[in-house]
Write an enzyme that holds these catalytic residues in place. Structure first.
Site, short mmCIF file in Angstrom:
data_model
loop_
_atom_site.label_atom_id
_atom_site.label_comp_id
_atom_site.label_asym_id
_atom_site.label_seq_id
_atom_site.Cartn_x
_atom_site.Cartn_y
_atom_site.Cartn_z
N LYS A 89 0.50 -1.34 0.05
CA LYS A 89 -0.56 0.40 -0.39
C LYS A 89 0.62 1.13 -0.30
O LYS A 89 0.35 1.96 -0.30
CB LYS A 89 -0.81 -0.51 0.87
CG LYS A 89 -2.08 -1.03 1.26
CD LYS A 89 -2.67 -0.88 1.61
CE LYS A 89 -4.54 -1.61 1.84
NZ LYS A 89 -4.23 -3.10 2.08
N GLU A 111 -9.69 6.71 3.53
CA GLU A 111 -10.90 6.52 4.42
C GLU A 111 -9.82 5.59 4.59
O GLU A 111 -9.71 4.69 4.13
CB GLU A 111 -12.66 6.60 4.04
CG GLU A 111 -12.84 5.29 2.08
CD GLU A 111 -11.60 5.41 1.32
OE1 GLU A 111 -11.22 6.25 1.38
OE2 GLU A 111 -11.57 4.69 0.74
N SER A 377 1.17 -9.77 -1.18
CA SER A 377 1.48 -8.77 -0.50
C SER A 377 1.24 -7.54 0.29
O SER A 377 1.98 -7.16 0.66
CB SER A 377 -0.47 -7.77 -1.26
OG SER A 377 -0.84 -8.75 0.03
C1 LIG Z 1 -4.87 -3.70 1.61
C2 LIG Z 1 -4.03 -5.36 1.09
C3 LIG Z 1 -4.44 -5.86 0.09
C4 LIG Z 1 -5.82 -5.80 -0.97
O1 LIG Z 1 -6.48 -4.64 -1.95
P1 LIG Z 1 -5.97 -4.11 -2.82
O2 LIG Z 1 -5.48 -3.18 -3.33
O3 LIG Z 1 -6.52 -5.59 -3.47
O4 LIG Z 1 -4.25 -5.09 -3.59
C5 LIG Z 1 -4.01 -7.24 -0.57
N1 LIG Z 1 -2.80 -7.72 0.54
C6 LIG Z 1 -2.94 -6.92 1.46
C7 LIG Z 1 -1.28 -7.24 1.89
C8 LIG Z 1 -3.59 -5.53 2.07
O5 LIG Z 1 -2.77 -5.23 3.29
#
Ligand SMILES: *Cc1c(COP(=O)(O)O)cnc(C)c1O
Length: 396
Positions: A89, A111, A377
């Protein structure tokens, strides 16, 4: 770029800017300035420097040997979990804060649902010395207290929203109301590839550093920049958009997005927007969303708070209907089992969101010579309590 956004802000039939008239000038100014800045060398150099020195990029592309042996294929993990603040993020909030600064904005609003985007926003506001207000549903504030504490420590004001279901969609409405009242001074940082044009394209641009690096790193590992497949989880769809971006026009690369099925598709407790949703309007754009027959947005459910979103970015709606990417689902239980497997095989505790992407390795089979890139992610520190609570259910 066959899958790029058009001049009107649409990916095929999806996207656009369905916004109150009072925001029209703001959105227009943002779109123009964003398009100018990303062409300027000075802006890109400043952004690259911050990504390198502050975020810690490039994130490694790690050949996961034991996971690869387990699935009899070659698996590479793109380690977004190693970024500052523990997920992808920050790639987006760093880009948008720099943009806000160049536009002379002094006040930032956002938000947040799970609090992850709120923390990434509070972090970059502290970095730049800008005022930060984060709208959050009162129910989410109770459920996500560690992230609320983090935001406050970083100097942000967390504003509880008591309207509606007291969750993310209500917080979004409140943030938009704030923006309408302070259009001159304020930049609204949206956290995924959702919202009115230019947000989906802008967030995808800032996240596209993920696939830009994958190409270079895979070339070093294997002698070719192209994998067989790229797998990523989707909430709003930003890490997937970033991981797919530089492969969209490479027809040989299979793109696989994974949604949260929650307790199961037909249980009423799910966040699988593509499997259960239909086209409509949400958050200022035309895309797929989960809605009741009379068009009310339905409350999503997933064990992972970051995938608990009733919509999906318009790019994904387009990739889905054009069949460029496939959208699969993983349940809470499948995600948990996949997370435990990664912990034991690789010594990595993934975020619960990411665990949904890992769960697909159980369902899709790949050839021994295939090269599978999976976007890791985020890290699982925030999910320790859930992992400990369900540990006795581990099926190994
Ligand atoms: C917020 C988040 C997501 C989901 O958000 P996307 O916009 O779909 O990427 C996925 N993995 C993690 C670790 C997150 O914090």
């Amino acid at each position: 770029m066959k899958y790029a956004i058009d001049e009107q802000g649409y990916y095929g039939a999806f996207g656009g800017a369905y916004i109150p008239e009072m925001l029209y000038a703001n959105i227009q100014a943002l779109k123009e300035r964003y398009k100018e800045l990303i062409r300027e060398d000075a802006f890109n150099q400043e952004l690259d420097q911050l990504l390198h020195d502050y975020v810690g990029r490039p994130s490694p592309l790690y050949y996961a040997a034991r996971l690869s042996t387990h699935y009899n294929t070659r698996i590479y993990l793109k380690r977004e979990d190693l970024n500052h603040t523990g997920a992808h993020k920050i790639n987006n909030t760093i880009g948008q804060i720099l943009l806000a600064q160049k536009m002379g904005k002094r006040r930032i609003i956002a938000e947040t649902g799970a609090g992850q985007h709120g923390v990434a926003t509070a972090t970059v506001c502290a970095l730049m010395g800008l005022e930060c207000k984060v709208y959050m549903g009162a129910k989410d504030i109770l459920r996500q207290s560690p992230n609320v504490a983090r935001m406050r420590l970083l100097g942000a004001e967390v504003i509880p929203v008591h309207s509606g279901s007291e969750t993310l969609k209500d917080a979004t409405n409140e943030a938009i109301r704030d923006w309408i009242s302070h259009p001159e001074t304020t930049h609204y940082i949206i956290g995924s590839v959702v919202g009115p044009d230019p947000y989906p394209d802008m967030v995808a641009h800032f996240q596209s550093v993920i696939s830009k690096e994958i190409r270079v790193q895979l070339q070093q590992h294997t002698g070719s920049p192209l994998p067989t497949a790229v797998i990523a989880c989707v909430g709003g769809g930003s890490n997937a958009a970033g991981a797919f971006h530089h492969f969209l026009d490479e027809a040989s690369v299979q793109l696989i997005a994974v949604e949260a099925a929650g307790k199961g598709l037909d249980t009423g407790y799910t966040a699988a927007t593509m499997a259960q949703g239909s086209p409509g309007l949400i958050h200022g754009s035309r895309t797929y969303l989960m809605q009741s027959p009379d068009g009310q947005i339905t409350e999503p459910y997933s064990i992972s708070a970051g995938l608990d979103y009733p919509g999906i970015g318009p790019l994904h709606a387009h990739l889905y209907v054009s069949k460029r990417a496939s959208y699969l689902q993983a349940t809470d239980d499948e995600a948990l089992q996949a997370a435990y497997r990664l912990m034991r095989l690789e010594g990595i505790i993934p975020a619960l969101e990411t665990a949904h992407a890992l769960a697909v390795l159980e369902k899709e089979s790949f050839m021994p010579d295939d090269k599978v890139v999976l976007c890791l992610s985020g890290r699982g520190d925030k999910d320790l309590e859930t992992y400990i609570k369900h540990k006795d259910d581990e099926q190994d």
